[in-house]
Design a protein around this motif. Sequence first.
Motif, PDB file in Angstrom:
ATOM      1  N   ASN A 105     -39.503 -25.817 -53.964  1.00  0.00           N
ATOM      2  CA  ASN A 105     -38.272 -25.111 -53.622  1.00  0.00           C
ATOM      3  C   ASN A 105     -38.607 -24.021 -52.608  1.00  0.00           C
ATOM      4  OD1 ASN A 105     -38.463 -22.303 -54.911  1.00  0.00           O
ATOM      5  ND2 ASN A 105     -38.893 -23.602 -56.693  1.00  0.00           N
TER       6      ASN A 105
ATOM      7  N   GLY B 257     -41.832 -21.599 -56.572  1.00  0.00           N
ATOM      8  CA  GLY B 257     -42.005 -22.487 -55.440  1.00  0.00           C
ATOM      9  C   GLY B 257     -43.248 -22.174 -54.637  1.00  0.00           C
TER      10      GLY B 257
ATOM     11  N   SER C 103     -44.375 -30.682 -49.339  1.00  0.00           N
ATOM     12  CA  SER C 103     -43.803 -29.992 -50.496  1.00  0.00           C
ATOM     13  C   SER C 103     -43.668 -30.919 -51.694  1.00  0.00           C
ATOM     14  CB  SER C 103     -42.424 -29.423 -50.122  1.00  0.00           C
ATOM     15  OG  SER C 103     -41.850 -28.753 -51.227  1.00  0.00           O
TER      16      SER C 103
END
Length: 407
Positions: free
Chosen positions: A115, A103, A130
């Motif tokens: 993540n 992530g 993200s």
Amino acid sequence: MKKWFAGFAILFLLIGGSFGGLLMMTVSLGAGEAVASAQSCRDVQNESANPSNDKDRTNHHGKALFDHLTKSNGFSGAGGAGAVAVAERESGLDPQAINPSGGVAGWFQWSGWGNTINGNRITSEGSIKSGDLSTLTPANQFKLLDYELNGSKNSTRIIVGKATDPQQAALDWSVLYEGISLSDGQTKEAEIKANALKWYTTFDGKNIPSSIKEAVNDGAKNNTYNTYQEANSGCDAGAGTGEQVKGTIPMGTYYKQLSPEVKRAIGKRANFTSYPDDEVNAPYGHQCVWYVIFRTKEIGWGVTGMGNGGVWGHSTPGLTVEVGKPKPHSAVNFVAGKDPYRGNSDPGHVAFVEYVNPDGSLIISECNVVAGQTGFDRATATQTEETYGTISAKEAKTLTYVYPRGK
């Protein structure tokens, strides 16, 4: 970060299937938080899965990063070269380098991409979204870099920005900005030192002095030593061992008094000196809610309205409130008169859960609690760092916990 086998499982799937008190505030759900780890964070974090091997692109982005640090942030040539060397280790200086299993993404492999297994830093400034590759641009990464260097990573700006030795600057950036101890093989000490010298020579670093000035509240003095000495394997927040931490920590214990075992369990400590002053409670200083607000914000929670420490976060959308179910990096409420170490004198208190032992006991950090003091002791008005303590498993079952929904 999850346990090693969880990180391995995620990686396997990717390969096989293409993955205080009187101050009153509440929090709104941010991007997430890290979870205590059972093994080293190096298994799934840091270092891009696809670093660049394009020499021209590497040189182009290396120069852009160097120029931004030296011209826009006042770094010395040595400091800029050291930072570029670490970025080269992390991402091959590819701004869109991504490691999905960890992530992490970008030049410095910031956490929170796709993540939050290693916490969340990449969305903290707001420009990078993200999982949205279109926002992972050099311009947005400069914004994030500036945001951190003038906030939670201010000690990096001061220490590395004034460096005169590019090789030491690379080591300091690795520890202070990345959180990777020099004893960790992930540091690749020889490599980053060699590359720091390379960039220093290439970009004529010896002729670029630092223009950074000291500031009263620059956040560099109080935490830098401990950050450097106690940097863990690279987790953004909390890196515990997954094992029972022996002994009981008296309430109000300072960080320097903690055992190495406890420090390993906590992972990267709160960057207390980067938090803004508690102006609402002046002249009484740093209250419990003030501390927890900025500790949770540091790991990815947002901040909105207000509320008492004893019920802090209970009415905030996106947050889960549960009794008797502690989780790492949750807030823990003590309702009025139920604080185990301040009793009936306390109108409500909140602390931060740093670590949950296998037996159910907790290691917490907090403010407005100092050993030898009771109640809302005004001596805490000048408290310059967080304190720690242990909550027994029996007591932990009676308390209320607040954390982001789905975590």
